[in-house]
Design a protein around this motif. Sequence first.
Motif, PDB file in Angstrom:
ATOM      1  N   ALA A 452       4.875  -0.669  -2.281  1.00 56.18           N
ATOM      2  CA  ALA A 452       4.579   0.724  -1.934  1.00 56.18           C
ATOM      3  C   ALA A 452       5.001   1.023  -0.500  1.00 56.18           C
ATOM      4  O   ALA A 452       5.623   2.056  -0.219  1.00 56.18           O
ATOM      5  CB  ALA A 452       3.089   1.007  -2.115  1.00 56.18           C
ATOM      6  N   VAL A 453       4.686   0.108   0.415  1.00 55.03           N
ATOM      7  CA  VAL A 453       5.060   0.288   1.822  1.00 55.03           C
ATOM      8  C   VAL A 453       6.583   0.264   1.978  1.00 55.03           C
ATOM      9  O   VAL A 453       7.155   1.053   2.731  1.00 55.03           O
ATOM     10  CB  VAL A 453       4.397  -0.794   2.703  1.00 55.03           C
ATOM     11  CG1 VAL A 453       4.927  -0.734   4.133  1.00 55.03           C
ATOM     12  CG2 VAL A 453       2.877  -0.638   2.694  1.00 55.03           C
ATOM     13  N   ASP A 454       7.246  -0.631   1.240  1.00 50.93           N
ATOM     14  CA  ASP A 454       8.708  -0.716   1.295  1.00 50.93           C
ATOM     15  C   ASP A 454       9.359   0.588   0.832  1.00 50.93           C
ATOM     16  O   ASP A 454      10.397   1.001   1.358  1.00 50.93           O
ATOM     17  CB  ASP A 454       9.211  -1.874   0.436  1.00 50.93           C
ATOM     18  CG  ASP A 454       8.891  -3.238   1.046  1.00 50.93           C
ATOM     19  OD1 ASP A 454       8.572  -3.284   2.249  1.00 50.93           O
ATOM     20  OD2 ASP A 454       8.939  -4.238   0.308  1.00 50.93           O
ATOM     21  N   LEU A 455       8.749   1.236  -0.154  1.00 53.53           N
ATOM     22  CA  LEU A 455       9.291   2.504  -0.655  1.00 53.53           C
ATOM     23  C   LEU A 455       9.201   3.597   0.407  1.00 53.53           C
ATOM     24  O   LEU A 455      10.077   4.470   0.479  1.00 53.53           O
ATOM     25  CB  LEU A 455       8.549   2.933  -1.927  1.00 53.53           C
ATOM     26  CG  LEU A 455       8.976   2.212  -3.203  1.00 53.53           C
ATOM     27  CD1 LEU A 455       7.958   2.432  -4.313  1.00 53.53           C
ATOM     28  CD2 LEU A 455      10.355   2.679  -3.662  1.00 53.53           C
ATOM     29  N   MET A 456       8.152   3.563   1.214  1.00 54.59           N
ATOM     30  CA  MET A 456       8.046   4.529   2.317  1.00 54.59           C
ATOM     31  C   MET A 456       9.213   4.346   3.286  1.00 54.59           C
ATOM     32  O   MET A 456       9.804   5.325   3.769  1.00 54.59           O
ATOM     33  CB  MET A 456       6.716   4.354   3.047  1.00 54.59           C
ATOM     34  CG  MET A 456       5.497   4.831   2.276  1.00 54.59           C
ATOM     35  SD  MET A 456       5.423   6.636   2.087  1.00 54.59           S
ATOM     36  CE  MET A 456       5.001   7.141   3.747  1.00 54.59           C
ATOM     37  N   CYS A 476      -4.094   6.664   1.828  1.00 56.22           N
ATOM     38  CA  CYS A 476      -5.222   6.430   0.902  1.00 56.22           C
ATOM     39  C   CYS A 476      -5.101   5.053   0.244  1.00 56.22           C
ATOM     40  O   CYS A 476      -6.092   4.332   0.114  1.00 56.22           O
ATOM     41  CB  CYS A 476      -5.273   7.519  -0.170  1.00 56.22           C
ATOM     42  SG  CYS A 476      -5.732   9.132   0.462  1.00 56.22           S
ATOM     43  N   GLY A 477      -3.869   4.715  -0.178  1.00 56.69           N
ATOM     44  CA  GLY A 477      -3.651   3.418  -0.824  1.00 56.69           C
ATOM     45  C   GLY A 477      -3.966   2.264   0.096  1.00 56.69           C
ATOM     46  O   GLY A 477      -4.621   1.286  -0.302  1.00 56.69           O
ATOM     47  N   LEU A 478      -3.529   2.335   1.349  1.00 56.46           N
ATOM     48  CA  LEU A 478      -3.795   1.267   2.318  1.00 56.46           C
ATOM     49  C   LEU A 478      -5.285   1.184   2.646  1.00 56.46           C
ATOM     50  O   LEU A 478      -5.837   0.083   2.795  1.00 56.46           O
ATOM     51  CB  LEU A 478      -2.981   1.513   3.589  1.00 56.46           C
ATOM     52  CG  LEU A 478      -1.469   1.279   3.460  1.00 56.46           C
ATOM     53  CD1 LEU A 478      -0.721   1.865   4.643  1.00 56.46           C
ATOM     54  CD2 LEU A 478      -1.163  -0.218   3.326  1.00 56.46           C
ATOM     55  N   CYS A 479      -5.934   2.333   2.755  1.00 55.76           N
ATOM     56  CA  CYS A 479      -7.377   2.348   3.035  1.00 55.76           C
ATOM     57  C   CYS A 479      -8.161   1.701   1.895  1.00 55.76           C
ATOM     58  O   CYS A 479      -9.116   0.953   2.132  1.00 55.76           O
ATOM     59  CB  CYS A 479      -7.864   3.780   3.262  1.00 55.76           C
ATOM     60  SG  CYS A 479      -7.374   4.463   4.857  1.00 55.76           S
ATOM     61  N   GLU A 488      -3.347   3.550   9.866  1.00 52.31           N
ATOM     62  CA  GLU A 488      -3.313   4.308  11.122  1.00 52.31           C
ATOM     63  C   GLU A 488      -1.901   4.404  11.685  1.00 52.31           C
ATOM     64  O   GLU A 488      -1.553   5.392  12.345  1.00 52.31           O
ATOM     65  CB  GLU A 488      -4.257   3.664  12.141  1.00 52.31           C
ATOM     66  CG  GLU A 488      -5.724   3.893  11.792  1.00 52.31           C
ATOM     67  CD  GLU A 488      -6.670   3.355  12.846  1.00 52.31           C
ATOM     68  OE1 GLU A 488      -7.554   4.124  13.273  1.00 52.31           O
ATOM     69  OE2 GLU A 488      -6.521   2.177  13.226  1.00 52.31           O
ATOM     70  N   GLU A 489      -1.076   3.407  11.408  1.00 56.44           N
ATOM     71  CA  GLU A 489       0.321   3.482  11.837  1.00 56.44           C
ATOM     72  C   GLU A 489       1.029   4.653  11.163  1.00 56.44           C
ATOM     73  O   GLU A 489       1.820   5.365  11.787  1.00 56.44           O
ATOM     74  CB  GLU A 489       1.041   2.171  11.509  1.00 56.44           C
ATOM     75  CG  GLU A 489       0.670   1.007  12.424  1.00 56.44           C
ATOM     76  CD  GLU A 489       1.362  -0.291  12.030  1.00 56.44           C
ATOM     77  OE1 GLU A 489       2.329  -0.214  11.235  1.00 56.44           O
ATOM     78  OE2 GLU A 489       0.932  -1.360  12.496  1.00 56.44           O
ATOM     79  N   PHE A 490       0.751   4.835   9.879  1.00 56.29           N
ATOM     80  CA  PHE A 490       1.338   5.976   9.167  1.00 56.29           C
ATOM     81  C   PHE A 490       0.803   7.293   9.731  1.00 56.29           C
ATOM     82  O   PHE A 490       1.526   8.296   9.781  1.00 56.29           O
ATOM     83  CB  PHE A 490       1.045   5.890   7.669  1.00 56.29           C
ATOM     84  CG  PHE A 490       1.995   4.983   6.925  1.00 56.29           C
ATOM     85  CD1 PHE A 490       3.355   5.193   6.973  1.00 56.29           C
ATOM     86  CD2 PHE A 490       1.520   3.922   6.180  1.00 56.29           C
ATOM     87  CE1 PHE A 490       4.245   4.369   6.290  1.00 56.29           C
ATOM     88  CE2 PHE A 490       2.386   3.076   5.494  1.00 56.29           C
ATOM     89  CZ  PHE A 490       3.751   3.310   5.555  1.00 56.29           C
ATOM     90  N   LEU A 491      -0.463   7.291  10.140  1.00 55.22           N
ATOM     91  CA  LEU A 491      -1.048   8.492  10.743  1.00 55.22           C
ATOM     92  C   LEU A 491      -0.309   8.839  12.036  1.00 55.22           C
ATOM     93  O   LEU A 491      -0.016  10.013  12.303  1.00 55.22           O
ATOM     94  CB  LEU A 491      -2.538   8.273  11.023  1.00 55.22           C
ATOM     95  CG  LEU A 491      -3.326   9.504  11.498  1.00 55.22           C
ATOM     96  CD1 LEU A 491      -3.405  10.548  10.393  1.00 55.22           C
ATOM     97  CD2 LEU A 491      -4.732   9.123  11.942  1.00 55.22           C
TER      98      LEU A 491
END
Length: 725
Positions: A452-456, A476-479, A488-491
Amino acid sequence: MVVLSRRLPSAVLCSFRNLSRCLLSRSVFTGDERTVAALVSAGRWEDQRVASSFCSALAPLRIAGVLLELKGDPRLAFRFFIWASKQRGFHHTAETFCVTAHILFMGRMYSETRLVLQQLVTSTKLLPESESFFEVLWLTGREFSNPGCFYNPGVFDTLFGTLTDCGLLEEAADCFYRMWSVRIFPKLRSCNNLLERLTKSGKGELSKRFFEDLFKANFVPTVFTYNIMVDFLCKEGNMRCARDLFSKMKEMGCFPDVVTYNSLIDGHGKMGELEEAIALLEEMKVNGCRPDLVTYNALINCFCKFGSLCRAFGFVKEMRSSCLKPNLVTYSTFIDALCKDGMMQEAMKFFLDMKMRGLRPNEFTYTSLIDGNYKSGNHQGALTLLNEMLQDGLALNVVTYTALIDGLCKEGKMVEAEEVFQAMLKSGVAVNLLPYTALIHGHFKNKNVQRAVDLMKEMRERNLQPDLPAYSTAICGLCNEGKVNEAEEFLHDMDKCGLKPNYVTYTSLMGAKFKAGNTLEALSLFRKMQELDISPSVITFGTLIDGLCKQGSVRDAFVHFNKMRDVGLQPNVVTFTALIDGLCKSDCLEEAAQLFDEMVRNAMAPDKIAYTSLMNGYLKRGNLEEAFSLRDRMVDSGFELDLHAYSSLIWGLCNCEKMNEARNLFSNMIANGVSPDACVYDCLIKRYRLLGDMNEVLELQEDMRRRGIGHGHSAGDEAAAVDKI
């Protein structure tokens, strides 16, 4: 076709620009221009004197002079213009283009005039930044003025229209204002064309200004002009201004037509203002404006969208009474609405009916059905429709691919979802954020966090900037996986991209902070939401209250519970339950009971957790009567007792040394298909051991061995069965 020129050497261009200010003053000509024109008229194009006109640095000026000499024969002038462009080393300038345009327009060669001007405006190298196309056309037009009419306005209208048609909208608007300044005006038809293109290109402010300036320039807008602006305002969702303009056009004596009404009906409908849409339908009928298929399709769409299918069906009957047949849009709208409501049988009936009537389903129709079948669990039906769609020769678009990917993800078939995703990438379909977001959500749901992270990252590599739904899905998925730092990095990424997080993003992070025991950081996030003017939702408050209760801060939770009501949000079952559970665990049983009763009074059905929490509270107080009364109410409400409820009741009975009742309830639990765990056994074993009943102890221990249940905390805390709830 004229060959467009490249930029002349700067020194030559500068010299020519200076001369062009007196371009057609006869004093700058040598007289050779008349000779060359005579040779051209005689067909002696290869004469050395003609060729010598192209050898000077001032060749463009000389050619402009020749063209002027030929203006009495526009067709010959045009032939010479084209021939000149093919001569080695010669390049037409903006001035020669404009001189030719004037000659052709004067000769009523209008299509050729537009062709020449089109080639002029599409070349970025013919015009210095300090000048405009209008200025050059204006300066070169002096030789063509007539007594009493200094300039022919038609050629300027052609330039204005050409700029518009070539998509140079800001340049066209600039041309309009320059024309206005010298009291030369384009035709209203040309102005309407620019206005329509401005509105469709998203240049909202320029569109509004241009429309207002049409009135200032004393144009009398037609219904077509008004319709462009009314439709634009409706699509913007600015219904107040659209209605004001609607009233103004009527005051100006311009009567609305079916297009005007259709725009307003569609606009109000999409805003959910259904009664206003109906009122407009009635008004148009009264005014003798007959509703058409577009009118009814707009009404059907908005009533379907806002869940009033019955009234939408009523419009079909009205259509047919007006001899209007439902078309593909009508059927597809109903099919999509029925699919979204889970009414798949009805949707398929519509689908079959439309095909029987000779209407061919399109990509939208099939996509709605495929998505609906996946969501209803009919995966085979979705695949059948997919095959049918391909057999009909319809190419899958990004929406169809997204429906397939989303359906497979919900089914947990991530390998197949990835295969469809890769097929989409190979198919050449323009990929957007939707399939990526669906796949990311699916991988998080199926615990494939790294993919999922790789797709981002892959989205960015394809120059697709993640939007708010994509970021929210990832956060949401990481949380949910407890990876708060990564979330938080994505935030922070969102902040860099200028994307404002919504309440869903912050609520997910708050919940993760609470689960990690970082209460202060969770509260800090809640305060930041308020500072950023992001309104907390019921779910946000529920997460906050639940988190505070689980951290033992029940009083703070109660404060936020009351604040929630102060801001006009009604607590839901989850919020009530979280607070009831927290109060019970903090031995605030009376307040918990009051909240429970309030739920019931507000016709809010308590859930299983609310019943079990309060029941557990009574058991801790030794109040078996209230606890079992709640048990009965819980069963009467349709809930089956689970392991937690049985564990609490058995613990309460053991604590009050009612061992017969406890053992009977234990047997009843097993008979009802609820398997006991080590905590229930330990609770019974410890109490029997204290009472000295070793036969029961040994029997229970043997029963545990038969069931393959290891000892839990038989020598530890007898309240474990309750505390784990």
